[in-house]
Write an enzyme that holds these catalytic residues in place. Structure first.
Site, PDB file in Angstrom:
ATOM      1  N   CYS A 177       0.804  -1.223   0.000  1.00 52.12           N
ATOM      2  CA  CYS A 177       0.000   0.000   0.000  1.00 52.12           C
ATOM      3  C   CYS A 177       0.838   1.275   0.000  1.00 52.12           C
ATOM      4  O   CYS A 177       0.581   2.206  -0.774  1.00 52.12           O
ATOM      5  CB  CYS A 177      -1.003   0.002   1.142  1.00 52.12           C
ATOM      6  SG  CYS A 177      -0.286   0.062   2.806  1.00 52.12           S
ATOM      7  N   HIS A 235      -2.525   0.929   6.789  1.00 48.35           N
ATOM      8  CA  HIS A 235      -2.927   0.898   5.378  1.00 48.35           C
ATOM      9  C   HIS A 235      -3.179   2.313   4.887  1.00 48.35           C
ATOM     10  O   HIS A 235      -3.688   3.161   5.623  1.00 48.35           O
ATOM     11  CB  HIS A 235      -4.189   0.052   5.192  1.00 48.35           C
ATOM     12  CG  HIS A 235      -4.530  -0.188   3.762  1.00 48.35           C
ATOM     13  ND1 HIS A 235      -3.780  -0.999   2.946  1.00 48.35           N
ATOM     14  CD2 HIS A 235      -5.527   0.306   2.988  1.00 48.35           C
ATOM     15  CE1 HIS A 235      -4.306  -1.012   1.731  1.00 48.35           C
ATOM     16  NE2 HIS A 235      -5.375  -0.218   1.729  1.00 48.35           N
ATOM     17  N   HIS A 273      -6.262   1.893  -4.040  1.00 53.07           N
ATOM     18  CA  HIS A 273      -5.250   1.348  -3.141  1.00 53.07           C
ATOM     19  C   HIS A 273      -4.892  -0.058  -3.593  1.00 53.07           C
ATOM     20  O   HIS A 273      -5.409  -0.540  -4.603  1.00 53.07           O
ATOM     21  CB  HIS A 273      -5.767   1.352  -1.696  1.00 53.07           C
ATOM     22  CG  HIS A 273      -6.982   0.500  -1.512  1.00 53.07           C
ATOM     23  ND1 HIS A 273      -7.033  -0.518  -0.604  1.00 53.07           N
ATOM     24  CD2 HIS A 273      -8.188   0.492  -2.141  1.00 53.07           C
ATOM     25  CE1 HIS A 273      -8.220  -1.108  -0.660  1.00 53.07           C
ATOM     26  NE2 HIS A 273      -8.941  -0.512  -1.592  1.00 53.07           N
TER      27      HIS A 273
END
Length: 152
Positions: free
Chosen positions: A64, A112, A124
């Site tokens: 990420c 994240h 993402h």
């Protein structure tokens, strides 16, 4: 604008040589940073596989934070490597005021990060889909939203 970009690139190269380092300058890193540019660059990577711990500069796989770091770098904005460190750059944005190009973070503590693209959607990468778009207003993504930052 081109003259300013050339001046900045020349200064960066000169400073790098002076300090004994190296710098790579490519057309992709000289674009003006804008939300539409960030989103466009990020969309280019749709479907790119996820791999935890992917190295910076590798565009064949992302985790990420390497994804957001790569996308923003190509738009001319340097971000730290980890999602936790990225959650401290720029300025805080309330969820109700998100705009495309904002960084959105999940979990507490932060684990994240993604790029808000508008209409409640986040671009993402994770797990099996790789780079994908998810709805931040439902399910896991809604329950685990932590914070957002504007770096543009």
């Amino acid at each position: 604008m081109k003259k300013a970009t050339k001046t900045i690139a020349t200064f960066t190269l000169g400073l790098s040589i002076l300090l004994g380092g190296t710098v790579a300058i490519s057309p992709a890193t000289t674009h003006a940073a804008s939300a539409s540019n960030v989103v466009s660059i990020g969309m280019h990577y749709m479907g790119t596989p996820y791999r935890y711990g992917s190295t910076t500069g590798n565009a064949r796989t992302f985790d990420c934070s390497s994804f957001t770091q790569t996308v923003f770098k190509q738009a001319g904005v340097n971000l730290p490597r980890s999602s936790s460190a990225q959650s401290h750059v720029g300025r805080f944005v309330p969820r109700s005021q998100l705009q495309p190009g904002d960084l959105v973070f999940f979990y507490s503590p932060i684990h994240h990060v993604g790029i808000y693209i508008g209409n409640g959607k986040v671009l993402h990468t994770y797990g099996s889909p790789g780079v994908t778009i998810s709805d931040m207003n439902s399910g896991w993504w809604s329950r685990n939203f932590a914070t957002a930052r504007r770096v543009l």
